[in-house]
Motif scaffolding. Structure first.
Motif, PDB file in Angstrom:
ATOM      1  N   GLU A 142      -6.300  13.184   4.505  1.00  0.00           N
ATOM      2  CA  GLU A 142      -6.718  14.078   3.424  1.00  0.00           C
ATOM      3  C   GLU A 142      -5.850  13.868   2.185  1.00  0.00           C
ATOM      4  N   SER A 143      -4.545  13.732   2.408  1.00  0.00           N
ATOM      5  CA  SER A 143      -3.635  13.499   1.288  1.00  0.00           C
ATOM      6  C   SER A 143      -3.907  12.143   0.636  1.00  0.00           C
ATOM      7  N   ALA A 144      -4.191  11.122   1.472  1.00  0.00           N
ATOM      8  CA  ALA A 144      -4.452   9.774   0.948  1.00  0.00           C
ATOM      9  C   ALA A 144      -5.712   9.750   0.082  1.00  0.00           C
ATOM     10  N   LYS A 145      -6.749  10.451   0.509  1.00  0.00           N
ATOM     11  CA  LYS A 145      -7.982  10.497  -0.269  1.00  0.00           C
ATOM     12  C   LYS A 145      -7.738  11.092  -1.653  1.00  0.00           C
ATOM     13  N   ALA A 146      -6.960  12.163  -1.706  1.00  0.00           N
ATOM     14  CA  ALA A 146      -6.682  12.827  -2.984  1.00  0.00           C
ATOM     15  C   ALA A 146      -5.879  11.908  -3.903  1.00  0.00           C
ATOM     16  N   LYS A 147      -4.897  11.211  -3.336  1.00  0.00           N
ATOM     17  CA  LYS A 147      -4.067  10.322  -4.157  1.00  0.00           C
ATOM     18  C   LYS A 147      -4.856   9.116  -4.646  1.00  0.00           C
ATOM     19  N   LEU A 148      -5.758   8.600  -3.803  1.00  0.00           N
ATOM     20  CA  LEU A 148      -6.559   7.453  -4.222  1.00  0.00           C
ATOM     21  C   LEU A 148      -7.542   7.845  -5.315  1.00  0.00           C
ATOM     22  N   ARG A 149      -8.123   9.034  -5.225  1.00  0.00           N
ATOM     23  CA  ARG A 149      -9.029   9.517  -6.275  1.00  0.00           C
ATOM     24  C   ARG A 149      -8.285   9.633  -7.599  1.00  0.00           C
ATOM     25  N   LYS A 150      -7.058  10.152  -7.538  1.00  0.00           N
ATOM     26  CA  LYS A 150      -6.251  10.294  -8.750  1.00  0.00           C
ATOM     27  C   LYS A 150      -5.927   8.928  -9.346  1.00  0.00           C
ATOM     28  N   LEU A 151      -5.599   7.961  -8.474  1.00  0.00           N
ATOM     29  CA  LEU A 151      -5.265   6.621  -8.960  1.00  0.00           C
ATOM     30  C   LEU A 151      -6.479   5.926  -9.551  1.00  0.00           C
TER      31      LEU A 151
END
Length: 375
Positions: A142-151
Motif C-alpha cells: 500500500e505504501s509502495a503504490k502511494a509513493k509510485l503514484r507520487k513519483l
C-alpha cells in the motif's frame, strides 16, 4: 532517559537474586555486562554458566570473558549468523526435549573464540512470524503504490534523472520492486506563471512509471528465517551440556525478567523516584533488591516443600497447584489479623489451609503466627 538502572544476576534455581548493582540511567548495558560478571565472580564461589541476552554478544565482551562458561543469543545483525540461520538442511534438525522446538548444531569461531552455535526453530513463534510477514508485505505494498503514484506525477529534466529516482525508490523496498519501467516525454509550454523558470518558450520534461511486483526471493528468505534464532556457547562438549540443555538454560533467563516485573510493580512507585542524591537512589534500589530476595526465597522454599510432600494449594481460580506465587500467598493472608482478647493475643482467620502453608515455610514463620511445635 531512565532515572536509574538495576543490574541483577539471579540463580536459575528459584530466581534468587545473587547480585545487585545500581547504575546511572545513561549506562549502556553492553559496556557493563562483563564488568558485572567479573565482580560477581570475585564475590561468589561460582562454577556455573552465565546466561544472558544478545547484548552480551560482542567481540570485546567475549574476549573479556575468558575462563567463564556462557550461553547467549547471537544478534542476527552479524553476517555469519544470517547465513547460518538460512542454510539448514532438513537432515540437520534434531527434535528438542522441549515441545515445539527443533535444534540444528553448527560451529563458529567468531571473535577468534571457538563456539557451538545452535540454530533454534520454535513452531509457535514461526507461525506468529509468518503472519507478521504477510501483514508487513501487505502494508508495504500500500505504501509502495502511494509513493509510485507520487513519483509518476513528478517531472524530470532528463531520462537519466527519472530512471535514477525510480531505481532508488525500488531499492528502498524490502519486499517489492518496480518492473516494466516506462518513461514519457512531455512538452511544457511557457506561461506567465513559469516564464521566468523556463529559458525558452517551450521545453521538454520526462515522467516515469512502472509496475510493482513482489520480491519473491526476499519474501521466501524471510519465511525460511521465521521462528528461528541462534544460541551460542563456549561449552564445546555436547555431552557435558547437551543441545537441549543449552536451550533450556537460555529459556530459564526469564527468571530475571520475573524479578524485574516484581521490582517495577506499581506498589513500589518506581516510576516516580523523588530523591535528590544518587546515594538515596542507590538505597531505594537496594531495598527493592532485598524485597525481591525475601520474596523469591519464600516462593522457592514453599514450592520445594510442596513438591517434596506431593501437596498442592489452591490458586486464584481455585485450582490445585504446586507452584503458587508468593503474591497470591500474601493475598491469602491479608484476612489474618492479630487480636488481643482479655490481655491474650490471638490470631484470627488462620484456617487449616493457611496453617499448612506456614508449616511448609518453616518454624520461624509458624512462630510469627503463634503456632508452636509440640516438641
Amino acid at each position: 532517559l531512565k532515572q536509574f538502572i538495576i543490574d541483577t544476576i539471579v540463580s536459575g534455581d528459584g530466581d534468587v537474586p545473587l547480585y545487585l548493582k545500581i547504575d546511572d540511567g545513561n549506562a549502556d548495558d553492553k559496556s557493563v555486562f562483563v564488568e558485572r560478571l567479573k565482580e560477581f565472580k570475585n564475590q561468589w564461589t561460582f562454577d556455573g554458566i552465565c546466561v544472558a541476552d544478545s547484548a552480551l554478544y560482542t567481540a570485546e565482551n567475549l574476549s573479556a570473558m575468558a575462563g567463564m562458561k556462557w550461553i547467549t543469543r547471537v544478534p542476527l545483525s552479524i553476517k555469519s549468523a544470517q547465513n547460518k540461520i538460512c542454510n539448514i538442511e532438513d537432515s540437520d534438525w534434531e527434535d528438542s526435549q522441549i515441545k515445539g522446538y527443533k535444534i540444528a548444531a553448527q560451529t563458529s569461531e567468531y571473535a577468534g573464540i571457538k563456539q557451538r552455535w545452535l540454530v533454534i526453530e520454535s513452531e509457535i513463534r514461526k507461525q506468529a512470524d509468518l503472519k507478521k510477514i504477510v501483514k508487513q508485505v501487505e502494508k508495504q505494498l500500500e505504501s509502495a503504490k502511494a509513493k509510485l503514484r507520487k513519483l509518476s506525477r513528478q517531472k524530470f529534466a532528463c531520462i537519466s534523472d527519472a530512471e535514477a529516482a525510480i531505481k532508488k525508490l525500488s531499492e528502498s523496498w524490502k519486499y517489492h520492486q518496480i518492473t516494466e519501467i516506462k518513461s514519457q516525454e512531455k512538452t511544457v509550454k511557457a506561461t506567465k506563471s513559469n516564464l521566468k523558470k523556463l529559458a525558452r518558450t517551450q521545453t521538454k520534461v520526462y515522467q516515469i512509471t512502472g509496475e510493482i511486483e513482489p520480491r519473491n526471493s526476499a519474501i521466501e528468505a524471510e519465511k525460511v528465517k521465521a521462528g528461528r534464532f541462534i544460541l551460542a556457547t563456549n561449552i564445546l562438549d555436547a555431552e557435558a551440556v547437551t543441545n537441549p540443555q543449552v536451550l533450556s538454560e537460555y529459556k530459564a533467563q526469564q527468571s530475571n525478567e520475573r524479578g524485574f516485573r516484581f521490582i517495577k510493580d506499581p506498589l513500589f512507585f518506581t516510576s516516580s523516584v523523588f530523591v535528590k542524591k544518587p546515594e538515596r537512589v542507590e538505597a531505594i534500589g537496594m531495598i527493592m533488591g532485598l524485597c525481591l530476595l525475601v520474596y523469591n526465597l519464600a516462593q522457592r522454599k514453599l514450592r520445594q516443600q510442596l513438591s517434596a510432600t506431593n501437596e498442592r494449594v489452591k490458586n486464584q481460580v481455585k485450582k490445585l497447584t504446586d507452584k503458587p506465587t508468593m503474591r497470591w500467598i500474601f493475598q491469602m493472608f491479608q484476612a489474618v489479623h492479630l487480636v488481643t482478647i482479655n490481655g491474650a493475643k490471638q490470631v484470627s482467620n488462620l484456617t487449616q489451609e493457611r496453617q499448612d502453608i506456614l508449616r511448609h515455610l518453616g518454624e520461624y514463620c509458624c512462630q510469627y503466627y503463634l503456632i508452636f511445635s509440640s516438641e
